[in-house]
Design a protein around this motif. Structure first.
Motif, PDB file in Angstrom:
ATOM      1  N   PHE A   9      44.731  37.112  40.210  1.00  0.00           N
ATOM      2  CA  PHE A   9      43.989  37.778  39.138  1.00  0.00           C
ATOM      3  C   PHE A   9      42.677  38.318  39.695  1.00  0.00           C
ATOM      4  CE2 PHE A   9      46.340  34.338  36.920  1.00  0.00           C
ATOM      5  CZ  PHE A   9      47.191  35.135  36.181  1.00  0.00           C
ATOM      6  N   PRO A  10      42.723  39.430  40.420  1.00  0.00           N
ATOM      7  CA  PRO A  10      41.510  39.920  41.084  1.00  0.00           C
ATOM      8  C   PRO A  10      40.349  40.196  40.128  1.00  0.00           C
ATOM      9  CG  PRO A  10      43.428  41.169  41.822  1.00  0.00           C
ATOM     10  CD  PRO A  10      43.868  40.268  40.726  1.00  0.00           C
ATOM     11  N   TRP A  11      40.632  40.712  38.941  1.00  0.00           N
ATOM     12  CA  TRP A  11      39.557  41.058  38.019  1.00  0.00           C
ATOM     13  C   TRP A  11      38.787  39.831  37.551  1.00  0.00           C
ATOM     14  CZ3 TRP A  11      39.559  38.995  33.161  1.00  0.00           C
ATOM     15  CH2 TRP A  11      40.760  38.420  32.733  1.00  0.00           C
ATOM     16  N   SER A  12      39.459  38.691  37.467  1.00  0.00           N
ATOM     17  CA  SER A  12      38.775  37.493  36.984  1.00  0.00           C
ATOM     18  C   SER A  12      37.749  36.972  37.988  1.00  0.00           C
ATOM     19  CB  SER A  12      39.782  36.398  36.636  1.00  0.00           C
ATOM     20  OG  SER A  12      40.463  35.983  37.790  1.00  0.00           O
ATOM     21  N   LEU A  13      37.944  37.260  39.264  1.00  0.00           N
ATOM     22  CA  LEU A  13      36.955  36.858  40.263  1.00  0.00           C
ATOM     23  C   LEU A  13      35.632  37.572  40.006  1.00  0.00           C
ATOM     24  CD1 LEU A  13      36.381  35.387  43.027  1.00  0.00           C
ATOM     25  CD2 LEU A  13      36.652  37.663  43.987  1.00  0.00           C
ATOM     26  N   THR A  16      33.801  35.990  37.192  1.00  0.00           N
ATOM     27  CA  THR A  16      33.165  34.714  37.506  1.00  0.00           C
ATOM     28  C   THR A  16      31.863  34.889  38.270  1.00  0.00           C
ATOM     29  OG1 THR A  16      34.440  34.427  39.543  1.00  0.00           O
ATOM     30  CG2 THR A  16      35.344  33.442  37.544  1.00  0.00           C
ATOM     31  N   ILE A  17      31.692  36.041  38.947  1.00  0.00           N
ATOM     32  CA  ILE A  17      30.438  36.286  39.661  1.00  0.00           C
ATOM     33  C   ILE A  17      29.547  37.260  38.894  1.00  0.00           C
ATOM     34  CG2 ILE A  17      31.346  35.695  41.919  1.00  0.00           C
ATOM     35  CD1 ILE A  17      31.627  38.647  42.549  1.00  0.00           C
ATOM     36  N   HIS A  18      29.863  37.461  37.608  1.00  0.00           N
ATOM     37  CA  HIS A  18      29.045  38.238  36.673  1.00  0.00           C
ATOM     38  C   HIS A  18      28.890  39.695  37.092  1.00  0.00           C
ATOM     39  CE1 HIS A  18      28.207  34.456  34.772  1.00  0.00           C
ATOM     40  NE2 HIS A  18      27.762  33.972  35.916  1.00  0.00           N
ATOM     41  N   ILE A  52      31.474  33.313  48.673  1.00  0.00           N
ATOM     42  CA  ILE A  52      31.581  32.615  47.401  1.00  0.00           C
ATOM     43  C   ILE A  52      32.526  31.430  47.518  1.00  0.00           C
ATOM     44  CG2 ILE A  52      32.281  32.871  44.990  1.00  0.00           C
ATOM     45  CD1 ILE A  52      31.552  35.863  45.311  1.00  0.00           C
ATOM     46  N   ALA A  53      33.512  31.532  48.399  1.00  0.00           N
ATOM     47  CA  ALA A  53      34.507  30.468  48.540  1.00  0.00           C
ATOM     48  C   ALA A  53      33.863  29.248  49.041  1.00  0.00           C
ATOM     49  CB  ALA A  53      35.609  30.873  49.510  1.00  0.00           C
TER      50      ALA A  53
END
Length: 53
Positions: A9-13, A16-18, A52-53
């Motif tokens: 789900f690339p868009w959700s990443l 999560t980082i606003h 971020i990881a």
């Protein structure tokens, strides 16, 4: 865990980082099968560029 999110789900990443604008663009790419591969690549690139990881 976030690397799996970036691929599936690339868009959700981006959410999560606003970064809602990037998330919207990424979601538009992800809607098509051909656009999903660049969207996942973009998300993984941002994930590791910003450490971020």
């Amino acid at each position: 865990m976030k690397s799996m999110i970036a691929i599936i789900f690339p868009w959700s990443l981006f959410m999560t980082i606003h970064k809602p604008v990037e998330a919207t663009i990424c979601l538009m790419l992800q809607i098509s099968i051909l656009g999903w591969i660049p969207a996942a690549g973009w998300a993984v690139y941002i994930l590791y560029r910003d450490k971020i990881a």
